[in-house]
Motif scaffolding. Structure first.
Motif, PDB file in Angstrom:
ATOM      1  N   PRO A 172       2.977   7.353  -2.477  1.00 53.90           N
ATOM      2  CA  PRO A 172       3.347   8.379  -1.480  1.00 53.90           C
ATOM      3  C   PRO A 172       2.203   9.338  -1.165  1.00 53.90           C
ATOM      4  O   PRO A 172       1.265   9.498  -1.945  1.00 53.90           O
ATOM      5  CB  PRO A 172       4.508   9.119  -2.164  1.00 53.90           C
ATOM      6  CG  PRO A 172       5.046   8.144  -3.168  1.00 53.90           C
ATOM      7  CD  PRO A 172       3.854   7.363  -3.650  1.00 53.90           C
ATOM      8  N   ARG A 173       2.346   9.972   0.001  1.00 51.45           N
ATOM      9  CA  ARG A 173       1.464  11.045   0.459  1.00 51.45           C
ATOM     10  C   ARG A 173       0.041  10.582   0.768  1.00 51.45           C
ATOM     11  O   ARG A 173      -0.931  11.306   0.546  1.00 51.45           O
ATOM     12  CB  ARG A 173       1.440  12.203  -0.545  1.00 51.45           C
ATOM     13  CG  ARG A 173       2.790  12.905  -0.687  1.00 51.45           C
ATOM     14  CD  ARG A 173       2.702  14.111  -1.595  1.00 51.45           C
ATOM     15  NE  ARG A 173       2.392  13.728  -2.957  1.00 51.45           N
ATOM     16  CZ  ARG A 173       3.301  13.314  -3.840  1.00 51.45           C
ATOM     17  NH1 ARG A 173       4.572  13.214  -3.489  1.00 51.45           N
ATOM     18  NH2 ARG A 173       2.950  13.005  -5.070  1.00 51.45           N
ATOM     19  N   CYS A 174      -0.097   9.371   1.280  1.00 51.70           N
ATOM     20  CA  CYS A 174      -1.409   8.924   1.763  1.00 51.70           C
ATOM     21  C   CYS A 174      -1.704   9.572   3.115  1.00 51.70           C
ATOM     22  O   CYS A 174      -0.812   9.739   3.947  1.00 51.70           O
ATOM     23  CB  CYS A 174      -1.446   7.414   1.906  1.00 51.70           C
ATOM     24  SG  CYS A 174      -1.544   6.535   0.330  1.00 51.70           S
ATOM     25  N   GLU A 175      -2.944   9.928   3.324  1.00 48.17           N
ATOM     26  CA  GLU A 175      -3.349  10.547   4.576  1.00 48.17           C
ATOM     27  C   GLU A 175      -3.665   9.482   5.624  1.00 48.17           C
ATOM     28  O   GLU A 175      -3.946   8.331   5.298  1.00 48.17           O
ATOM     29  CB  GLU A 175      -4.586  11.423   4.351  1.00 48.17           C
ATOM     30  CG  GLU A 175      -4.347  12.605   3.427  1.00 48.17           C
ATOM     31  CD  GLU A 175      -5.585  13.475   3.293  1.00 48.17           C
ATOM     32  OE1 GLU A 175      -6.548  13.283   4.087  1.00 48.17           O
ATOM     33  OE2 GLU A 175      -5.606  14.342   2.402  1.00 48.17           O
ATOM     34  N   PRO A 176      -3.644   9.902   6.921  1.00 52.36           N
ATOM     35  CA  PRO A 176      -4.147   8.998   7.951  1.00 52.36           C
ATOM     36  C   PRO A 176      -5.641   8.787   7.712  1.00 52.36           C
ATOM     37  O   PRO A 176      -6.308   9.682   7.185  1.00 52.36           O
ATOM     38  CB  PRO A 176      -3.898   9.762   9.263  1.00 52.36           C
ATOM     39  CG  PRO A 176      -2.924  10.839   8.893  1.00 52.36           C
ATOM     40  CD  PRO A 176      -3.163  11.171   7.470  1.00 52.36           C
ATOM     41  N   PRO A 177      -6.245   7.668   8.082  1.00 49.46           N
ATOM     42  CA  PRO A 177      -5.594   6.531   8.734  1.00 49.46           C
ATOM     43  C   PRO A 177      -5.030   5.505   7.756  1.00 49.46           C
ATOM     44  O   PRO A 177      -4.490   4.491   8.188  1.00 49.46           O
ATOM     45  CB  PRO A 177      -6.754   5.926   9.528  1.00 49.46           C
ATOM     46  CG  PRO A 177      -7.937   6.168   8.635  1.00 49.46           C
ATOM     47  CD  PRO A 177      -7.709   7.504   7.998  1.00 49.46           C
TER      48      PRO A 177
END
Length: 228
Positions: A172-177
């Motif tokens: 969870p909580r991966c940033e773009p991109p």
């Protein structure tokens, strides 16, 4: 071979001894143990190529599990070198089962219609790759060049529905991109780590001198994978 057809007869005759030497060298170099496998080694078979003459070609031995792993190997009875650089595994009647050509030093590729690409590589090198794959399994962080973490993921040894790939999971909580990319499978291919999304998009990472993996092509703000 196609280039030779386009040359004058005199040039063909002049080049013949060199071609014969190349073929003889390849035959000598191929003697030994090789791993025949799918592209990412989910199915493997050990083949021992021998220098002894068979009724057609030269003798070989297949390990007992070959037919179960790769059914087409049931038809293989001998091996030979065709032309300058084709390593052929053939039937007892001399018909080709699969032809291999060298794509990298010690790594050969062959295509079977309606099945796909198969790899023939030195057994010791193949087992080194297997060890490398085992070392990839586990938790990883994706960071920017500055060292700022932007995502975590887990590479598993669970086979994916796509042949020769293994399951990967973003935490969870991966940033773009990265979140938008959303890879679900991974594999090692010719020394590179490939992450693949359900859309078919692929990100390629290559190991650098610091024992970390950098997304290619490189950028001013690189994306790097580090073992957690």
């Amino acid at each position: 071979m196609m280039r030779a057809v386009g040359l004058a007869l005199g040039l063909l005759l002049t080049a013949a001894p060199a071609h014969a030497q190349d073929s003889a060298t390849l035959k000598k170099d191929m003697v030994g143990q090789w791993e025949l496998s799918t592209t990412e080694r989910s199915k493997t078979c050990v083949v021992t190529l021998k220098p002894d003459a068979a009724p057609r070609g030269m003798k070989l031995e297949l390990e007992p599990g070959c037919a179960a792993a790769l059914p087409f190997t049931r038809d293989i009875a001998a091996w030979t070198v065709k032309g300058l650089d084709i390593v052929r595994l053939e039937t007892a009647a001399g018909d080709p089962v699969i032809d291999f050509t060298e794509v990298e030093s010690g790594i050969f590729e062959g295509l079977r219609a309606n099945e796909g690409v198969y790899i023939l590589q030195n057994l010791a090198a193949a087992r080194s790759l297997a060890k490398s794959m085992e070392q990839m399994i586990g938790d990883w962080s994706m960071v920017r060049g500055s060292g700022r973490p932007i995502c975590s993921l887990t590479l598993t040894n669970n086979e994916a529905s796509t042949p020769d790939n293994f399951q990967a999971f973003l935490k969870p909580r991966c940033e773009p991109p990265v979140a938008g990319f959303g890879p679900t499978t991974w594999r090692l291919e010719r020394g590179a780590l490939l992450l693949t999304a359900p859309t078919g998009e692929i990100w390629r990472f290559e190991a650098d001198d610091n024992a970390q993996w950098r997304k290619t092509p490189d950028t001013a703000d690189p994306l790097i994978m580090l073992r957690q």
